[in-house]
Design a protein around this motif. Structure first.
Motif, mmCIF file in Angstrom:
data_model
loop_
_atom_site.group_PDB
_atom_site.id
_atom_site.type_symbol
_atom_site.label_atom_id
_atom_site.label_comp_id
_atom_site.label_asym_id
_atom_site.label_seq_id
_atom_site.Cartn_x
_atom_site.Cartn_y
_atom_site.Cartn_z
ATOM 1 N N HIS A 169 9.028 9.117 1.650
ATOM 2 C CA HIS A 169 8.659 7.791 2.154
ATOM 3 C C HIS A 169 9.619 6.786 1.542
ATOM 4 O O HIS A 169 9.612 6.585 0.328
ATOM 5 N N LYS A 170 10.456 6.186 2.370
ATOM 6 C CA LYS A 170 11.516 5.323 1.858
ATOM 7 C C LYS A 170 12.331 6.150 0.872
ATOM 8 O O LYS A 170 12.872 7.178 1.216
ATOM 9 N N SER A 171 12.414 5.734 -0.380
ATOM 10 C CA SER A 171 13.189 6.505 -1.359
ATOM 11 C C SER A 171 12.301 7.365 -2.253
ATOM 12 O O SER A 171 12.775 7.963 -3.215
ATOM 13 N N ALA A 172 11.011 7.409 -1.945
ATOM 14 C CA ALA A 172 10.060 8.097 -2.826
ATOM 15 C C ALA A 172 9.565 9.406 -2.219
ATOM 16 O O ALA A 172 9.373 9.517 -1.008
ATOM 17 N N LYS A 173 9.343 10.393 -3.086
ATOM 18 C CA LYS A 173 8.708 11.636 -2.671
ATOM 19 C C LYS A 173 7.192 11.479 -2.842
ATOM 20 O O LYS A 173 6.718 11.126 -3.920
ATOM 21 N N ILE A 174 6.452 11.754 -1.770
ATOM 22 C CA ILE A 174 5.002 11.625 -1.769
ATOM 23 C C ILE A 174 4.389 13.017 -1.756
ATOM 24 O O ILE A 174 4.701 13.833 -0.884
ATOM 25 N N PHE A 175 3.500 13.282 -2.708
ATOM 26 C CA PHE A 175 2.816 14.570 -2.762
ATOM 27 C C PHE A 175 1.462 14.456 -2.073
ATOM 28 O O PHE A 175 0.716 13.497 -2.298
#
Length: 258
Positions: free
Chosen positions: A5-11
């Motif tokens: 998500h954008k520059s983030a990894k979502i778990f």
């Protein structure tokens, strides 16, 4: 599972099949807080748990995570899973995010449960407390987190659940200082959602602890009455998934199966 998500990894994780139910954890928690509830909740439902921005295995986006930022990250997961309508349960911070998500797309929400949470914005005293905590986090993070977790429990329960509290502290310290600060900054500026909750067309539930050291029980009960929400009072503190697990399970099953 991991999603970007954008520059983030979502778990996130998905358990079971049926009507979708989204579970959002609280501040300094992760999706593991639902471990003792998922088996029951997923018996007839598809249960989606998500590590919120800066918590668990999910990355930070910046040093301020607004409730809308959190909600957009949750939306990314739901869109990926092609979930258009769902029920949602939010614990504490997760409740604030559930409200933000509902405001973004009220037609997607079938039912919303605030668990140990509130529709109200922070008071001046609460904002001051958050500001002091942010300063302390930069210098004494481990001690701050340890104290914060203990203070979520009704005092008489702290000995009873001592081992679980220690495990929670270990889990909470997986939240980096950046994640801590970003969430605190976001909670400080969240709006009052009481009027929105009152006029919303989806089914509404509120679960509160009579001995909650963070939220005033009678205030939460009054919000429930004003907003025509089903209200369930439990005997413990802010951490109902531990302090009142035996009574919380049927309450949440009532919510998801209604």
């Amino acid at each position: 599972m991991i999603l970007e998500h954008k520059s983030a990894k979502i778990f996130y994780s998905v358990t079971g099949t049926g009507e979708p139910v989204v579970l959002l954890h609280g501040f300094l928690e992760s999706s593991t807080m639902w471990d003792n509830l998922i088996e029951d909740l997923s018996e007839k439902n598809q249960v989606i748990t998500i590590d919120l921005l800066g918590h668990g295995q999910t990355d930070c986006l910046g040093y301020v995570h607004t409730m809308t930022d959190f909600a957009n990250a949750v939306n990314t997961v739901l869109n990926h899973l092609k979930i258009s309508t769902f029920k949602i349960i939010g614990h504490s911070l997760g409740g604030y995010i559930a409200l933000a998500l509902a405001e973004l797309n009220p037609n997607a929400i079938k039912s919303l449960c605030l668990m140990n949470s509130t529709t109200e914005a922070d008071s001046k005293d609460r904002i001051d407390l958050r500001n002091r905590a942010i300063k302390t986090a930069k210098k004494q993070y481990t001690g701050l987190v340890s104290m914060s977790i203990s203070n979520l429990f009704f005092e008489e329960n702290r000995k009873t659940f001592a081992n679980k509290i220690e495990a929670l502290k270990i889990e909470a310290l997986k939240t980096p200082v950046q994640g801590y600060i970003a969430a605190q900054e976001g909670m400080k500026i969240r709006p009052n959602q009481t009027e929105f909750f009152k006029t919303a067309k989806f089914n509404k539930y509120i679960i509160a602890g009579k001995k909650d050291p963070v939220l005033d029980f009678e205030t939460i009960k009054n919000i429930s009455l004003r907003c025509n929400a089903t209200f369930i009072g439990l005997k413990g503190g802010h951490m109902s998934q531990i302090e009142d697990l035996a009574d919380l399970k049927p309450a949440l099953l009532q919510f998801v199966n209604n």
